[in-house]
Scaffold this active site. Structure first.
Site, PDB file in Angstrom:
ATOM      1  N   ASP A  82      31.955  41.994  48.766  1.00 10.47           N
ATOM      2  CA  ASP A  82      33.177  41.238  48.715  1.00 10.47           C
ATOM      3  C   ASP A  82      34.247  41.375  49.729  1.00 10.47           C
ATOM      4  O   ASP A  82      34.115  42.360  50.579  1.00 10.47           O
ATOM      5  CB  ASP A  82      34.014  41.259  47.332  1.00 10.47           C
ATOM      6  CG  ASP A  82      34.846  40.223  46.945  1.00 10.47           C
ATOM      7  OD1 ASP A  82      34.741  39.051  47.225  1.00 10.47           O
ATOM      8  OD2 ASP A  82      35.378  40.637  45.919  1.00 10.47           O
ATOM      9  N   GLU A 134      36.167  32.915  55.533  1.00 14.71           N
ATOM     10  CA  GLU A 134      37.216  32.820  54.997  1.00 14.71           C
ATOM     11  C   GLU A 134      38.498  32.546  56.022  1.00 14.71           C
ATOM     12  O   GLU A 134      38.531  33.586  56.779  1.00 14.71           O
ATOM     13  CB  GLU A 134      37.682  33.803  53.869  1.00 14.71           C
ATOM     14  CG  GLU A 134      39.001  33.821  53.397  1.00 14.71           C
ATOM     15  CD  GLU A 134      39.082  34.929  52.163  1.00 14.71           C
ATOM     16  OE1 GLU A 134      38.213  35.636  51.873  1.00 14.71           O
ATOM     17  OE2 GLU A 134      40.246  35.338  51.671  1.00 14.71           O
ATOM     18  N   GLY A 180      43.126  38.010  40.086  1.00 10.13           N
ATOM     19  CA  GLY A 180      43.842  38.612  38.837  1.00 10.13           C
ATOM     20  C   GLY A 180      44.233  37.623  37.634  1.00 10.13           C
ATOM     21  O   GLY A 180      43.392  36.747  37.497  1.00 10.13           O
ATOM     22  N   THR A 210      38.454  34.637  37.283  1.00  6.07           N
ATOM     23  CA  THR A 210      38.897  34.893  35.789  1.00  6.07           C
ATOM     24  C   THR A 210      40.173  34.051  35.365  1.00  6.07           C
ATOM     25  O   THR A 210      41.222  34.144  36.009  1.00  6.07           O
ATOM     26  CB  THR A 210      39.370  36.401  35.902  1.00  6.07           C
ATOM     27  OG1 THR A 210      38.342  37.233  36.170  1.00  6.07           O
ATOM     28  CG2 THR A 210      39.911  37.153  34.410  1.00  6.07           C
TER      29      THR A 210
HETATM   30  P1  13P Z   1      39.155  37.458  39.802  1.00  8.58           P
HETATM   31  O1  13P Z   1      39.657  38.992  39.786  1.00  8.58           O
HETATM   32  O2  13P Z   1      40.430  36.707  39.467  1.00  8.58           O
HETATM   33  O3  13P Z   1      38.131  37.261  38.685  1.00  8.58           O
HETATM   34  O4  13P Z   1      38.615  37.124  41.333  1.00  8.58           O
HETATM   35  C1  13P Z   1      37.492  37.846  41.745  1.00  8.58           C
HETATM   36  C2  13P Z   1      37.202  37.265  43.103  1.00  8.58           C
HETATM   37  O5  13P Z   1      37.493  36.368  43.478  1.00  8.58           O
HETATM   38  C3  13P Z   1      36.721  38.212  43.944  1.00  8.58           C
HETATM   39  O6  13P Z   1      36.525  38.309  45.177  1.00  8.58           O
END
Ligand code: 13P
Length: 291
Positions: A82, A134, A180, A210
């Protein structure tokens, strides 16, 4: 099955407009729980690691642990790094065997980001790995990376130009989502996914999963978000389930029971999200087994 390339999982997802959950794991227990959920739903899955997790466990150990587990399960699994703004760690993870990386050059101006991302794409090709790109920082700090200040959003034509100049396999557009927990209803810009896919048809990545509703996921996936990132939900389940167990059993010192409780809480998070994205039963999609 063994680790497959990101595109082996995402090409059929993008073509058929279902989403594959890309879930940030934090250790072996959360890895196992997510894989168990994917197996139960017969779904492909993308296991993600933040740079913080890679640094904490070590790239070589993490990759070995990951490969050993992926070899045991009967669904295709890709391993993705990530948000990583650090070229050195991109190289470390590619050399260690990651399927794909997100080179996060969103802190750079678009011209410099384009140059550096194209270099990462060339490097990744040498390993048969894929790159996510990105240009706009996703709102919200995730494991120490990102910003709480809304970033400049570029016209979709700028993103399309970045995609064609760099050769990234997939792209994370700014669409109003945030890392978040959402403090209010997010102001989503789903039309940007449609416009970008029309300009340049590659899989889009949905960050900040999330807290979105099933209807929001379904809409964004139908528009071309084939990779759906989930991190915070897992972290909450992971931490809160430890707390719950300890509060309910203040005098027990029984790690396997506590970890079993945590594992099942994390698995529920994975089941819930994978179940919403339309990938259940797709583990054996025609192109999903080629690495
Ligand atoms: P969340 O933490 O909001 O689930 O997002 C995850 C994300 O986009 C990781 O790159």
């Amino acid at each position: 099955m063994t680790i497959v390339s990101l595109r082996a999982i995402m090409d059929p997802a993008f073509d058929e407009r279902y989403g594959v959950a890309a879930i940030n794991i934090v250790d072996d227990l959360s890895l196992d729980a997510v894989l168990e959920a994917a197996v139960e739903l017969d779904s492909p899955v993308i296991i993600q690691t933040s740079l913080k997790t890679v640094k904490a466990i070590g790239a070589v150990v993490l990759e070995k642990m990951f490969r050993a587990r992926a070899d045991e399960v009967a669904v295709p699994v890709a391993m993705h790094l990530d948000h990583c703004p650090d070229r050195e760690w991109i190289s470390i993870c590619l050399a260690a065997g990651w399927s794909s990386v997100l080179f996060d050059g969103s802190h750079l101006d678009v011209a410099e980001n384009t140059v550096q991302t194209a270099e990462v794409v060339a490097e990744a090709r040498g390993y048969g790995a894929d790159v996510e790109g990105e240009i706009e920082t996703v709102l919200g700090v995730e494991d120490g990376i990102g910003s709480d200040v809304a970033a400049e959003v570029h016209p979709v034509e700028v993103s399309a130009q970045f995609i064609s100049s760099t050769g990234v396999y997939c792209f994370a557009p700014a669409i109003g989502t945030a890392h978040g927990l959402y403090k209010g209803a997010p102001d989503l810009k789903p039309e940007r996914v449609t416009e970008l896919v029309e300009l340049h048809p590659i899989p889009m990545v949905l960050h900040g999963g999330t807290g979105l509703s099933e209807a929001q996921f379904t809409d964004l996936i139908a528009r071309g978000c084939a990779k759906v990132n989930i991190s915070t939900a897992l972290k909450i389940a992971f931490v809160d389930s430890h707390r719950e167990y300890l509060e309910a059993n203040p005098s027990k010192h029984d790690p396997p029971s506590m970890l079993g409780h945590v594992r099942s809480a994390v698995k529920q998070v994975a089941l819930h999200h994978i179940g919403m994205f339309g990938s259940a039963g797709r583990a054996h999609a025609p192109t999903a087994t080629t690495g």
